[in-house]
Design a protein around this motif. Structure first.
Motif, PDB file in Angstrom:
ATOM      1  N   ASP A  41       1.022  -1.063   0.021  1.00  0.00           N
ATOM      2  CA  ASP A  41      -0.021   0.090  -0.002  1.00  0.00           C
ATOM      3  C   ASP A  41       0.990   1.144   0.147  1.00  0.00           C
ATOM      4  OD1 ASP A  41      -2.598  -1.371  -0.034  1.00  0.00           O
ATOM      5  OD2 ASP A  41      -2.668  -1.304   2.270  1.00  0.00           O
ATOM      6  N   LEU A  42       0.295   2.117  -0.808  1.00  0.00           N
ATOM      7  CA  LEU A  42       1.351   3.419  -0.888  1.00  0.00           C
ATOM      8  C   LEU A  42       0.161   4.522  -0.974  1.00  0.00           C
ATOM      9  CD1 LEU A  42       4.116   2.874  -3.545  1.00  0.00           C
ATOM     10  CD2 LEU A  42       4.331   2.738  -1.234  1.00  0.00           C
ATOM     11  N   SER A  43       0.693   5.627  -0.123  1.00  0.00           N
ATOM     12  CA  SER A  43      -0.034   6.717  -0.174  1.00  0.00           C
ATOM     13  C   SER A  43      -0.172   7.328  -1.476  1.00  0.00           C
ATOM     14  CB  SER A  43       0.334   7.817   0.872  1.00  0.00           C
ATOM     15  OG  SER A  43       1.863   8.505   0.296  1.00  0.00           O
ATOM     16  N   GLN A  44      -1.063   8.322  -1.598  1.00  0.00           N
ATOM     17  CA  GLN A  44      -1.342   8.855  -3.268  1.00  0.00           C
ATOM     18  C   GLN A  44       0.154   9.723  -3.623  1.00  0.00           C
ATOM     19  OE1 GLN A  44      -4.344   9.887  -5.067  1.00  0.00           O
ATOM     20  NE2 GLN A  44      -5.372   8.315  -3.636  1.00  0.00           N
ATOM     21  N   HIS A  45       0.645  10.242  -2.420  1.00  0.00           N
ATOM     22  CA  HIS A  45       1.732  10.873  -2.834  1.00  0.00           C
ATOM     23  C   HIS A  45       3.041   9.996  -3.061  1.00  0.00           C
ATOM     24  CE1 HIS A  45       5.908  12.825  -1.757  1.00  0.00           C
ATOM     25  NE2 HIS A  45       5.435  14.119  -2.460  1.00  0.00           N
ATOM     26  N   ILE A  84      -9.653   8.405 -16.108  1.00  0.00           N
ATOM     27  CA  ILE A  84      -8.603   7.379 -15.625  1.00  0.00           C
ATOM     28  C   ILE A  84      -7.281   8.284 -15.548  1.00  0.00           C
ATOM     29  CG2 ILE A  84      -9.484   5.820 -17.105  1.00  0.00           C
ATOM     30  CD1 ILE A  84      -7.186   6.328 -19.088  1.00  0.00           C
ATOM     31  N   ILE A  85      -6.303   7.563 -14.718  1.00  0.00           N
ATOM     32  CA  ILE A  85      -5.022   8.030 -14.523  1.00  0.00           C
ATOM     33  C   ILE A  85      -4.315   7.831 -16.018  1.00  0.00           C
ATOM     34  CG2 ILE A  85      -2.927   7.844 -13.505  1.00  0.00           C
ATOM     35  CD1 ILE A  85      -4.608   6.987 -10.924  1.00  0.00           C
ATOM     36  N   PRO A  86      -3.672   8.863 -16.417  1.00  0.00           N
ATOM     37  CA  PRO A  86      -3.186   8.743 -17.813  1.00  0.00           C
ATOM     38  C   PRO A  86      -2.318   7.484 -18.113  1.00  0.00           C
ATOM     39  CG  PRO A  86      -3.110  11.018 -17.257  1.00  0.00           C
ATOM     40  CD  PRO A  86      -3.615  10.146 -16.080  1.00  0.00           C
ATOM     41  N   LEU A 117      -2.867   1.790  -4.867  1.00  0.00           N
ATOM     42  CA  LEU A 117      -3.148   3.389  -4.375  1.00  0.00           C
ATOM     43  C   LEU A 117      -4.115   3.486  -3.310  1.00  0.00           C
ATOM     44  CD1 LEU A 117      -2.633   6.243  -5.269  1.00  0.00           C
ATOM     45  CD2 LEU A 117      -4.454   6.113  -7.018  1.00  0.00           C
ATOM     46  N   VAL A 118      -3.788   4.027  -2.159  1.00  0.00           N
ATOM     47  CA  VAL A 118      -4.400   4.047  -0.939  1.00  0.00           C
ATOM     48  C   VAL A 118      -5.522   5.028  -1.286  1.00  0.00           C
ATOM     49  CG1 VAL A 118      -4.778   4.670   1.396  1.00  0.00           C
ATOM     50  CG2 VAL A 118      -2.867   2.882   0.628  1.00  0.00           C
ATOM     51  N   GLY A 119      -6.676   4.893  -1.067  1.00  0.00           N
ATOM     52  CA  GLY A 119      -7.685   5.913  -1.412  1.00  0.00           C
ATOM     53  C   GLY A 119      -8.401   6.058  -2.592  1.00  0.00           C
ATOM     54  N   GLY A 120      -7.639   5.317  -3.722  1.00  0.00           N
ATOM     55  CA  GLY A 120      -7.994   4.939  -5.205  1.00  0.00           C
ATOM     56  C   GLY A 120      -8.443   6.393  -5.825  1.00  0.00           C
ATOM     57  N   PHE A 121      -9.038   6.148  -6.824  1.00  0.00           N
ATOM     58  CA  PHE A 121      -9.362   7.472  -7.830  1.00  0.00           C
ATOM     59  C   PHE A 121      -9.970   8.570  -7.166  1.00  0.00           C
ATOM     60  CE2 PHE A 121     -11.282   9.390 -11.853  1.00  0.00           C
ATOM     61  CZ  PHE A 121     -10.118   9.363 -12.335  1.00  0.00           C
ATOM     62  N   MET A 122     -10.755   8.183  -6.498  1.00  0.00           N
ATOM     63  CA  MET A 122     -11.789   9.012  -5.689  1.00  0.00           C
ATOM     64  C   MET A 122     -10.963  10.303  -4.840  1.00  0.00           C
ATOM     65  SD  MET A 122     -15.091   7.353  -3.709  1.00  0.00           S
ATOM     66  CE  MET A 122     -14.214   7.084  -2.373  1.00  0.00           C
ATOM     67  N   GLN A 179      -5.243  12.965  -6.770  1.00  0.00           N
ATOM     68  CA  GLN A 179      -5.103  14.463  -6.960  1.00  0.00           C
ATOM     69  C   GLN A 179      -4.328  14.826  -8.157  1.00  0.00           C
ATOM     70  OE1 GLN A 179      -6.443  16.882  -4.837  1.00  0.00           O
ATOM     71  NE2 GLN A 179      -7.400  15.133  -4.198  1.00  0.00           N
ATOM     72  N   GLY A 180      -3.740  13.573  -8.866  1.00  0.00           N
ATOM     73  CA  GLY A 180      -2.809  13.814  -9.932  1.00  0.00           C
ATOM     74  C   GLY A 180      -3.607  14.018 -11.260  1.00  0.00           C
ATOM     75  N   GLU A 181      -2.892  13.966 -12.355  1.00  0.00           N
ATOM     76  CA  GLU A 181      -3.498  14.024 -13.842  1.00  0.00           C
ATOM     77  C   GLU A 181      -4.682  13.149 -14.042  1.00  0.00           C
ATOM     78  OE1 GLU A 181      -1.611  14.590 -18.143  1.00  0.00           O
ATOM     79  OE2 GLU A 181      -0.337  14.670 -16.546  1.00  0.00           O
ATOM     80  N   THR A 182      -5.458  13.671 -14.707  1.00  0.00           N
ATOM     81  CA  THR A 182      -6.571  12.699 -15.086  1.00  0.00           C
ATOM     82  C   THR A 182      -6.757  12.884 -16.417  1.00  0.00           C
ATOM     83  OG1 THR A 182      -8.585  14.044 -14.527  1.00  0.00           O
ATOM     84  CG2 THR A 182      -7.981  12.329 -12.908  1.00  0.00           C
ATOM     85  N   ALA A 183      -7.520  11.972 -17.219  1.00  0.00           N
ATOM     86  CA  ALA A 183      -7.762  11.883 -18.604  1.00  0.00           C
ATOM     87  C   ALA A 183      -9.029  10.970 -19.044  1.00  0.00           C
ATOM     88  CB  ALA A 183      -6.491  11.254 -19.744  1.00  0.00           C
TER      89      ALA A 183
END
Length: 103
Positions: free
Chosen positions: A2-6, A33-35, A89-94, A97-101
């Motif tokens: 498990d990794l934090s978003q950052h 999605i995440i690119p 990815l802890v917390g998932g797509f919800m 905070q990064g780039e999305t596409a």
């Protein structure tokens, strides 16, 4: 693992051997999605296992879903199949905070 978003994004951006794996449903995938991600829906059950088992086990997999639960499950399955490096990815797509596409 498990990794934090950052940490997930930081490690991903410095990993030339990375694959981003989205394990959400088609409907969720179509919302954004995440690119660079590839999609294999974990709800396919045995179909998910079959498709994942075809992937290159020497790559590092950065796995996400909507909130982090399914991706944690996907990482566990992948580890059982012989994948050495899977990162949830802890917390998932919800919480992403990064780039999305759009796919």
């Amino acid at each position: 693992m498990d990794l934090s978003q950052h940490d997930w994004l930081d490690q991903l951006s410095n990993d030339p051997n990375a694959v981003i794996l989205d394990v959400r449903t088609d409907d969720e995938w179509n919302e954004g999605i995440i690119p660079g991600a590839v999609n294999i829906d974990i709800y396919k059950g045995q179909g998910f296992i079959y498709e994942v088992d075809q992937l290159d086990k020497n790559k590092n997999y950065y796995v996400y879903c909507k909130a982090g639960g399914r991706s944690a499950q996907a990482c566990a399955i992948m580890n059982q199949l012989g994948f050495a490096n899977t990162y949830n990815l802890v917390g998932g797509f919800m919480q992403w905070q990064g780039e999305t596409a759009m796919p």
